[in-house]
Design a protein around this motif. Sequence first.
Motif, mmCIF file in Angstrom:
data_model
loop_
_atom_site.group_PDB
_atom_site.id
_atom_site.type_symbol
_atom_site.label_atom_id
_atom_site.label_comp_id
_atom_site.label_asym_id
_atom_site.label_seq_id
_atom_site.Cartn_x
_atom_site.Cartn_y
_atom_site.Cartn_z
ATOM 1 N N MET A 1 -16.334 10.345 34.847
ATOM 2 C CA MET A 1 -17.772 10.635 34.963
ATOM 3 C C MET A 1 -18.526 9.406 35.465
ATOM 4 N N LEU A 2 -18.185 8.245 34.895
ATOM 5 C CA LEU A 2 -18.851 7.003 35.316
ATOM 6 C C LEU A 2 -18.515 6.664 36.764
ATOM 7 N N SER A 3 -17.258 6.874 37.153
ATOM 8 C CA SER A 3 -16.841 6.565 38.525
ATOM 9 C C SER A 3 -17.554 7.448 39.531
ATOM 10 N N GLN A 4 -17.706 8.736 39.204
ATOM 11 C CA GLN A 4 -18.381 9.667 40.112
ATOM 12 C C GLN A 4 -19.867 9.355 40.221
ATOM 13 N N THR A 5 -20.457 8.891 39.123
ATOM 14 C CA THR A 5 -21.885 8.575 39.108
ATOM 15 C C THR A 5 -22.164 7.226 39.759
ATOM 16 N N ASN A 6 -21.156 6.342 39.768
ATOM 17 C CA ASN A 6 -21.336 4.984 40.271
ATOM 18 C C ASN A 6 -20.253 4.655 41.309
ATOM 19 N N PRO A 7 -20.309 5.285 42.490
ATOM 20 C CA PRO A 7 -19.244 5.068 43.474
ATOM 21 C C PRO A 7 -19.101 3.614 43.904
ATOM 22 N N ARG A 8 -20.217 2.873 43.926
ATOM 23 C CA ARG A 8 -20.123 1.459 44.315
ATOM 24 C C ARG A 8 -19.317 0.676 43.291
ATOM 25 N N TRP A 9 -19.553 0.966 42.019
ATOM 26 C CA TRP A 9 -18.829 0.247 40.973
ATOM 27 C C TRP A 9 -17.377 0.696 40.903
ATOM 28 N N PHE A 10 -17.131 1.955 41.225
ATOM 29 C CA PHE A 10 -15.748 2.425 41.281
ATOM 30 C C PHE A 10 -14.981 1.675 42.365
ATOM 31 N N GLU A 11 -15.611 1.516 43.523
ATOM 32 C CA GLU A 11 -14.965 0.790 44.613
ATOM 33 C C GLU A 11 -14.762 -0.684 44.240
ATOM 34 N N PHE A 12 -15.758 -1.251 43.547
ATOM 35 C CA PHE A 12 -15.630 -2.639 43.089
ATOM 36 C C PHE A 12 -14.442 -2.782 42.147
ATOM 37 N N ALA A 13 -14.291 -1.839 41.210
ATOM 38 C CA ALA A 13 -13.163 -1.887 40.270
ATOM 39 C C ALA A 13 -11.840 -1.734 41.012
ATOM 40 N N GLN A 14 -11.806 -0.854 42.012
ATOM 41 C CA GLN A 14 -10.593 -0.673 42.803
ATOM 42 C C GLN A 14 -10.235 -1.938 43.570
ATOM 43 N N GLU A 15 -11.265 -2.609 44.089
ATOM 44 C CA GLU A 15 -11.024 -3.843 44.834
ATOM 45 C C GLU A 15 -10.478 -4.937 43.928
ATOM 46 N N LEU A 16 -11.004 -5.038 42.696
ATOM 47 C CA LEU A 16 -10.471 -6.001 41.741
ATOM 48 C C LEU A 16 -8.990 -5.742 41.500
ATOM 49 N N GLU A 17 -8.651 -4.453 41.378
ATOM 50 C CA GLU A 17 -7.255 -4.094 41.126
ATOM 51 C C GLU A 17 -6.380 -4.411 42.330
ATOM 52 N N ARG A 18 -6.888 -4.135 43.531
ATOM 53 C CA ARG A 18 -6.106 -4.421 44.745
ATOM 54 C C ARG A 18 -5.852 -5.914 44.905
ATOM 55 N N ARG A 19 -6.858 -6.713 44.541
ATOM 56 C CA ARG A 19 -6.711 -8.167 44.669
ATOM 57 C C ARG A 19 -6.021 -8.788 43.465
ATOM 58 N N ASN A 20 -5.713 -7.942 42.473
ATOM 59 C CA ASN A 20 -5.107 -8.433 41.235
ATOM 60 C C ASN A 20 -5.961 -9.538 40.619
ATOM 61 N N SER A 21 -7.281 -9.322 40.623
ATOM 62 C CA SER A 21 -8.207 -10.332 40.118
ATOM 63 C C SER A 21 -9.081 -9.766 39.006
ATOM 64 N N GLN A 22 -8.500 -8.883 38.210
ATOM 65 C CA GLN A 22 -9.224 -8.307 37.090
ATOM 66 C C GLN A 22 -9.658 -9.412 36.127
ATOM 67 N N PRO A 23 -10.975 -9.491 35.803
ATOM 68 C CA PRO A 23 -11.404 -10.505 34.830
ATOM 69 C C PRO A 23 -10.692 -10.333 33.500
ATOM 70 N N ARG A 24 -10.629 -11.395 32.758
ATOM 71 C CA ARG A 24 -9.916 -11.387 31.487
ATOM 72 C C ARG A 24 -10.469 -10.325 30.544
ATOM 73 N N THR A 25 -9.566 -9.629 29.887
ATOM 74 C CA THR A 25 -9.934 -8.530 29.008
ATOM 75 C C THR A 25 -9.823 -8.931 27.551
ATOM 76 N N ASN A 26 -10.846 -8.616 26.783
ATOM 77 C CA ASN A 26 -10.823 -8.825 25.339
ATOM 78 C C ASN A 26 -10.091 -7.677 24.647
ATOM 79 N N PRO A 27 -9.634 -7.869 23.400
ATOM 80 C CA PRO A 27 -9.002 -6.766 22.674
ATOM 81 C C PRO A 27 -9.909 -5.558 22.468
ATOM 82 N N ASP A 28 -11.238 -5.748 22.562
ATOM 83 C CA ASP A 28 -12.144 -4.614 22.388
ATOM 84 C C ASP A 28 -12.501 -3.956 23.723
#
Length: 363
Positions: free
Chosen positions: A178-205
């Motif tokens: 739902m969030l991806s469909q509502t925010n296509p720019r942010w979906f593409e940004f998230a996909q680009e992070l994944e393609r570049r393998n540059s996902q920011p550090r993730t917390n346990p939460d």
Amino acid sequence: MRVSVPHIPQASLLAKPTGTNYTRVEAVEKLCRFIRGGRTTVLTGAGVSVDSGIRAYRGPDGRYMNPNYKPIFYHELVDESDKGHHFRLRSYLGYPPVRDAQPNTTHFALASLLHNGDIAGIITQNVDGLHQKSLRQGAKQSWPDSRLKESILELHGTLHRVHCARGHVVDRGVFQDMLSQTNPRWFEFAQELERRNSQPRTNPDGDIAIEHLGISYQDFIVPTCPTCISEGHHNSIHKPEVVFFGESIKNEVKERSYQDIESTEQLLLIGTTVATYSAFRLVKHALELKKPVMILNTGPTRADILPNIKKVDMASGSVLVDVAKFVIGNAGVNDPILADMLSRGAVNPPSPDDDDRPPRAAG
């Protein structure tokens, strides 16, 4: 609103180390003897998920790896201002790495012990669902959701479900879509992070730091809850079913956690500093009931200064598979399900030289 971040008291940090001189063979022997000593409940923390690539909050010295660390607070997440949108965006971007994380050797070792009846159950502070995933992958049809719920208590909730401010629950995968469909720019940004393998550090939460990326979040839109719309309400406030800092644990979960301690004969803590009071009070309750308590954790914990606690100062990933093999015995070889679980598990810890990133880096 003033909400304190859980910490380990200075007295525990300065206490004389215990259990640090055990060899690996001695550690395995002590843990095997403890588990065989009676009906055991296991209490786990962020340390058990480190080998799955999810960084723990604290380092081997028991302190936050980022001294300026500040988690997402409940009142911030549900804030209807731009601040709330900011934190909901962080949660949107931070969920995929947790969703895609795979159970590690500790998860599968505990799954095999639970499947074989060698431990009574697991109380976990983690919200990543990796204990359940290890049983679904290893034991498959023999662990339906009802059995998982009976055997694993998620003390602080789960990232895998979302509910709106009016209590309507939705699967997290559906909500992400739902969030991806509502925010296509942010979906593409998230996909680009994944393609570049540059996902920011993730917390346990499931939170990530994004401020250092220099991006604006003000156009991030949270869709209205579809169930609320059908009931004639407009409501776009959603949150994961996680107990955030500043939020209380549900009474039924609190009562269940006490019941699990009361019904067991002993308590084994794995990969936790027991900094949160929701976990620490369970340790105190076990001791008040004269039940044996043992800790398997690297570095100091909040419980170190409590009397009558045994401790093995090691990472669970270095010993727990061997512990499970010895405790389970021949069944670990002859039973195909157990043999499979004891041979599986990711070993993909975050890089130790991954420096913290301001201002709210994971720790």
